[in-house]
Write an enzyme that holds these catalytic residues in place. Structure first.
Site, PDB file in Angstrom:
ATOM      1  N   CYS A   2       1.695   2.364  17.613  1.00 47.52           N
ATOM      2  CA  CYS A   2       2.027   2.923  18.866  1.00 47.52           C
ATOM      3  C   CYS A   2       3.496   4.043  19.302  1.00 47.52           C
ATOM      4  O   CYS A   2       3.766   4.618  18.442  1.00 47.52           O
ATOM      5  CB  CYS A   2       2.827   1.208  19.441  1.00 47.52           C
ATOM      6  SG  CYS A   2       1.950  -0.073  18.549  1.00 47.52           S
ATOM      7  N   ARG A  27      -2.263   8.709  17.821  1.00 44.38           N
ATOM      8  CA  ARG A  27      -1.421   7.393  16.543  1.00 44.38           C
ATOM      9  C   ARG A  27      -2.612   6.468  17.332  1.00 44.38           C
ATOM     10  O   ARG A  27      -2.477   5.300  16.401  1.00 44.38           O
ATOM     11  CB  ARG A  27      -0.182   6.590  17.951  1.00 44.38           C
ATOM     12  CG  ARG A  27       1.006   8.172  16.797  1.00 44.38           C
ATOM     13  CD  ARG A  27       2.161   7.529  17.608  1.00 44.38           C
ATOM     14  NE  ARG A  27       3.071   8.261  16.912  1.00 44.38           N
ATOM     15  CZ  ARG A  27       4.555   7.817  16.127  1.00 44.38           C
ATOM     16  NH1 ARG A  27       4.642   6.699  16.029  1.00 44.38           N
ATOM     17  NH2 ARG A  27       5.106   8.413  16.149  1.00 44.38           N
ATOM     18  N   TRP A  74      -1.005  -0.330  20.320  1.00 41.21           N
ATOM     19  CA  TRP A  74      -2.702  -0.481  19.984  1.00 41.21           C
ATOM     20  C   TRP A  74      -2.506  -2.007  19.639  1.00 41.21           C
ATOM     21  O   TRP A  74      -1.157  -2.735  18.845  1.00 41.21           O
ATOM     22  CB  TRP A  74      -2.297   0.015  18.449  1.00 41.21           C
ATOM     23  CG  TRP A  74      -3.478  -0.530  17.421  1.00 41.21           C
ATOM     24  CD1 TRP A  74      -4.441  -1.962  17.615  1.00 41.21           C
ATOM     25  CD2 TRP A  74      -4.890   0.813  17.109  1.00 41.21           C
ATOM     26  NE1 TRP A  74      -5.334  -1.774  16.994  1.00 41.21           N
ATOM     27  CE2 TRP A  74      -5.806  -0.435  16.964  1.00 41.21           C
ATOM     28  CE3 TRP A  74      -4.942   1.424  17.844  1.00 41.21           C
ATOM     29  CZ2 TRP A  74      -7.050  -0.246  16.577  1.00 41.21           C
ATOM     30  CZ3 TRP A  74      -6.093   2.142  17.149  1.00 41.21           C
ATOM     31  CH2 TRP A  74      -7.203   1.366  16.431  1.00 41.21           C
ATOM     32  N   ASN A  98       7.914   0.083  18.797  1.00 35.23           N
ATOM     33  CA  ASN A  98       6.856   0.003  17.353  1.00 35.23           C
ATOM     34  C   ASN A  98       7.993  -0.750  16.818  1.00 35.23           C
ATOM     35  O   ASN A  98       8.813  -1.249  15.902  1.00 35.23           O
ATOM     36  CB  ASN A  98       6.890   1.255  17.253  1.00 35.23           C
ATOM     37  CG  ASN A  98       6.274   2.516  18.636  1.00 35.23           C
ATOM     38  OD1 ASN A  98       5.718   1.386  19.051  1.00 35.23           O
ATOM     39  ND2 ASN A  98       6.370   3.364  18.397  1.00 35.23           N
ATOM     40  N   GLY A  99       5.968  -1.712  15.861  1.00 36.30           N
ATOM     41  CA  GLY A  99       7.418  -2.271  14.888  1.00 36.30           C
ATOM     42  C   GLY A  99       6.386  -3.730  14.985  1.00 36.30           C
ATOM     43  O   GLY A  99       6.023  -4.331  15.744  1.00 36.30           O
ATOM     44  N   GLU A 479      -0.231   3.651 -11.774  1.00 39.12           N
ATOM     45  CA  GLU A 479      -0.492   4.129 -10.847  1.00 39.12           C
ATOM     46  C   GLU A 479       1.624   5.459 -10.797  1.00 39.12           C
ATOM     47  O   GLU A 479       1.207   6.023 -10.443  1.00 39.12           O
ATOM     48  CB  GLU A 479      -0.208   3.017  -8.754  1.00 39.12           C
ATOM     49  CG  GLU A 479       0.524   4.346  -7.879  1.00 39.12           C
ATOM     50  CD  GLU A 479       0.048   5.186  -7.915  1.00 39.12           C
ATOM     51  OE1 GLU A 479       0.513   6.287  -7.027  1.00 39.12           O
ATOM     52  OE2 GLU A 479      -1.133   5.023  -8.231  1.00 39.12           O
ATOM     53  N   LYS A 483       1.365   9.382 -10.450  1.00 44.30           N
ATOM     54  CA  LYS A 483       2.365   9.613  -9.441  1.00 44.30           C
ATOM     55  C   LYS A 483       3.703  10.614 -10.395  1.00 44.30           C
ATOM     56  O   LYS A 483       3.208  12.010  -9.619  1.00 44.30           O
ATOM     57  CB  LYS A 483       3.468   8.783  -8.691  1.00 44.30           C
ATOM     58  CG  LYS A 483       2.189   8.359  -8.072  1.00 44.30           C
ATOM     59  CD  LYS A 483       2.729   9.216  -6.461  1.00 44.30           C
ATOM     60  CE  LYS A 483       1.539   8.057  -5.461  1.00 44.30           C
ATOM     61  NZ  LYS A 483      -0.269   8.314  -5.619  1.00 44.30           N
ATOM     62  N   GLU A 486       1.115  13.496 -12.206  1.00 44.63           N
ATOM     63  CA  GLU A 486       0.344  14.310 -10.336  1.00 44.63           C
ATOM     64  C   GLU A 486       1.705  15.297 -10.030  1.00 44.63           C
ATOM     65  O   GLU A 486       1.511  16.537  -9.712  1.00 44.63           O
ATOM     66  CB  GLU A 486       0.335  13.608  -9.349  1.00 44.63           C
ATOM     67  CG  GLU A 486      -1.385  12.881  -9.254  1.00 44.63           C
ATOM     68  CD  GLU A 486      -1.033  11.714  -8.264  1.00 44.63           C
ATOM     69  OE1 GLU A 486      -2.317  12.382  -7.880  1.00 44.63           O
ATOM     70  OE2 GLU A 486      -0.479  11.629  -7.745  1.00 44.63           O
ATOM     71  N   HIS A 502      -0.161  -3.290 -30.046  1.00 43.74           N
ATOM     72  CA  HIS A 502      -2.125  -2.915 -29.796  1.00 43.74           C
ATOM     73  C   HIS A 502      -2.230  -1.324 -30.262  1.00 43.74           C
ATOM     74  O   HIS A 502      -3.419  -1.157 -30.255  1.00 43.74           O
ATOM     75  CB  HIS A 502      -2.504  -3.745 -29.079  1.00 43.74           C
ATOM     76  CG  HIS A 502      -2.801  -4.937 -28.699  1.00 43.74           C
ATOM     77  ND1 HIS A 502      -3.168  -5.792 -30.204  1.00 43.74           N
ATOM     78  CD2 HIS A 502      -2.046  -6.482 -28.585  1.00 43.74           C
ATOM     79  CE1 HIS A 502      -3.009  -7.437 -30.287  1.00 43.74           C
ATOM     80  NE2 HIS A 502      -2.567  -6.700 -28.369  1.00 43.74           N
ATOM     81  N   LYS A 602      -6.348  17.021  -1.602  1.00 45.78           N
ATOM     82  CA  LYS A 602      -6.014  15.436  -0.349  1.00 45.78           C
ATOM     83  C   LYS A 602      -7.261  15.131  -0.882  1.00 45.78           C
ATOM     84  O   LYS A 602      -6.960  13.860  -1.064  1.00 45.78           O
ATOM     85  CB  LYS A 602      -5.201  16.292   0.527  1.00 45.78           C
ATOM     86  CG  LYS A 602      -4.819  14.852   1.464  1.00 45.78           C
ATOM     87  CD  LYS A 602      -3.689  14.251   0.684  1.00 45.78           C
ATOM     88  CE  LYS A 602      -3.033  12.737   1.648  1.00 45.78           C
ATOM     89  NZ  LYS A 602      -2.568  12.042   1.258  1.00 45.78           N
TER      90      LYS A 602
END
Length: 607
Positions: A2, A27, A74, A98-99, A479, A483, A486, A502, A602
């Protein structure tokens, strides 16, 4: 997300508000509204649909005034209706927001007992009604807002307009971004610098927990403790305002800090107004039709799938397979026509994922896309497309898209459990309450940034790093390792904690730091045993846990980062933050290109 606009102007503000709202159309929204102050009286106009509908209403019924606020919404809490559109008014107060207000049900019930009547289904109206109530008790607007903010839980950006106060706007942010614009005898509030570009290039970004009192002479800003603070005024290059980093050094940092806001937005998109049930937009998906699920993605999105496997199997009791998109179609997996195949992609254009989608067409019962770009190829070619609502993600390394993918997958796991008859209404509400706490908890996790930055200085000196996790935190280990390599180009690997003995334990010595994601709970003692194995061999352990875990297991570790206590269901979302911040600050320490790491793109549109 929003959009918010506020103006203390010299002339009629209605045209200015509409023009600035137009810059926030990217948005996404389904209603819009405006409130202005005319002769001390608040006048509102609201309309469902695009801004052209609001303009049509304003043409038929103009509003006057040199002070005003505007909003594009929204639909989240309550459908897209004029009654639910912003601004919301109560007594002498108009509010745009917003939120998510996490505790709006409790506040609404409390106000109802005091005789307050509500006109909408939204959480936002609670803010307006609570502020109006404090004013009715004799408080001045500024004090009433301060009292209201102290009662609110969640992530939000707010703008307040008051009757008989032509030279006053109040703004506040917690989790959601908000900026103040400075003009010549005029002042502005906007969701971002882009919205304010037509009226000023002098911007102050409010920091977490800030709230501000605006008059045409300037702004007085207070921090979360109510102390007056100074925030720098920046001159923003209008030509580059679309890709503005705000107060942050890199887009990745900005996108990490946006997570409380975008998570709140994503979750509210998939929950009913009372936040007691998952409700998908558009056509419904019936998981009771499926014998199994197949989740397909690449890179970070693949690790989101790995987390979701735990959720769907534990919560919904549905068997799940996950696969790397680049291997999926070449493996030629058999389909029995009773499975749903989900394809997860930030861009919706990932070539490997798109090719895998095309492979299952006509073979699977249903194809579901979970994407950030609504008009992407994957979205268009799927039977169902579910947006993650993360907003534009500029940095190559995915952060807010990852946690928004998890939030949507979490909602789907709850829905699947309900449709399969293994989650009742009570358990559904408990799980939803846990999800709804994620934006706030992510905000708390971000507050550990200084400690993580300090730890990263040592990590930047190493050549190998290991990440460990158990259960749904094992994918976070993967992850975290992804990161780090990367961004910093340091070799890193992630393992299930129980797999250490192991084979991977052969790598451990005093030169290999081990990052352990270990919230207290059912598997914690087993993880502690794995940490002891590392430390017995001279390994340096960076333990990321909660207060209970730190009290039990911090002896002998190199460093401990304490996160808030979380429900195990949302732990992967919250623990993603330290993984992201460690990678970010290690890369900054090494001096690598954070937003555009070497050799990466990207959107990977080639196989």
């Amino acid at each position: 997300m929003c959009g918010i606009i506020g103006v203390l102007g010299k002339s009629e503000v209605s045209p200015v508000i509409v023009e600035t709202l137009r810059r926030l159309e990217y948005r996404g929204y389904d209603s819009a509204g405006i409130a202005t102050l005319d002769d001390g009286i608040i006048t509102t106009r609201r309309a469902v649909g695009k801004l052209s509908e609001l303009e049509r209403v304003l043409k038929a019924r103009p509003v006057k005034g040199t002070s005003g606020i505007g909003h594009t919404r929204w639909a989240t809490h309550g459908s897209a209706t004029e009654a639910n559109a912003h601004p919301h008014c109560a007594g002498p107060v108009a509010v745009v927001h917003n939120g998510i207000i996490e505790n709006f049900r409790e506040l609404r019930e409390d106000l109802t007992t005091k005789g307050v009547n509500f006109a909408s289904e939204t959480d936002t109206e609670v803010v307006a009604q609570l502020t109006a109530y404090f004013i009715s008790e004799g408080m001045k607007p500024q004090d009433a807002v301060a009292a209201t903010l102290s009662r609110l839980e969640g992530a939000f950006a707010l703008a307040f307009l008051f009757e008989a106060e032509n030279d006053l706007l109040i703004a506040a942010r917690r989790g959601s971004p908000l900026a103040i614009g400075y003009g010549d005898g005029e002042m502005f509030i906007g969701s971002d610098a882009m919205a304010l570009a037509p009226v000023t290039n002098k911007i102050t970004y409010l920091e977490e927990g800030d709230w501000a009192v605006l008059t045409r002479a300037g702004a007085e800003i207070f921090d979360a403790l109510g102390q007056a603070v100074e925030r720098p005024i920046r001159v923003v290059n209008v030509d580059h305002i679309l890709i503005d980093k705000g107060n942050h050094r890199h887009f990745m940092a900005k996108e990490i800090h946006e997570q409380p806001s975008v998570l709140a937005f994503a979750l509210s998109h998939y929950l009913n107004p009372e936040r007691t049930a998952v409700k998908l937009p558009g056509e419904a998906i019936d998981f009771s039709q499926f014998d199994r699920l197949v989740l397909v993605a690449c890179g970070t999105a693949h690790y989101a799938c790995a987390v979701a496997k735990y959720w769907f199997e534990q919560i919904a009791r549905i068997p799940v397979e996950i696969d790397v998109a680049s291997e999926f179609r070449y493996r030629e997996p058999p389909m029995n026509g009773r499975e749903a195949v989900m394809f997860i992609s930030q861009s919706g254009e990932t070539a490997d994922t798109l090719a895998a989608l095309r492979y299952v067409k006509g073979k699977a019962a249903s194809i579901i896309a979970i994407v950030n770009v609504a008009e992407s190829s994957i979205s268009r070619e799927a039977d169902f497309s579910l947006p993650i609502m993360a907003g534009p993600e500029i940095s190559v390394a995915s952060t807010k898209a990852f946690t928004c993918q998890l939030s949507v997958l979490g909602c789907l796991a709850i829905l699947a459990g309900r449709q399969h008859g293994v989650v009742d209404a009570t358990e559904e509400k408990r799980l939803i309450d846990a999800l709804m706490s994620a934006p706030r908890l992510v905000g708390e996790a971000i507050k550990t940034e200084a400690e993580l930055e300090h730890a990263s200085r040592d990590l930047a000196k190493t050549s190998d790093i290991m990440f460990l996790g158990r259960g749904s935190l094992f994918p976070l280990a993967l992850e975290g390792a992804l990161k780090l390599k990367e961004l910093s180009y340091i070799h890193a690997e992630g393992f299930p904690s129980g797999e250490l003995k192991h084979g991977p334990i052969a790598l451990i010595d005093d030169t290999v730091p081990v990052v352990v994601f270990a919230p207290s709970g059912g598997l914690f003692e087993k993880t502690v045993s794995n940490m002891e194995e590392v430390m017995a061999r001279g390994g340096k352990v960076l333990l990321i846990t909660d207060e209970e875990g730190a009290a039990t297991a911090s002896d002998g570790v190199w460093s401990t980062i304490i996160l808030p206590k979380v429900d195990p269901f949302v732990a992967p979302i919250v623990y993603a933050v330290p993984a992201q911040l460690l990678a970010y600050h290690t890369a900054v320490e090494k001096g690598t290109d954070v937003d555009q790491p070497r050799n990466l793109a990207k959107s990977v549109t080639v196989e």
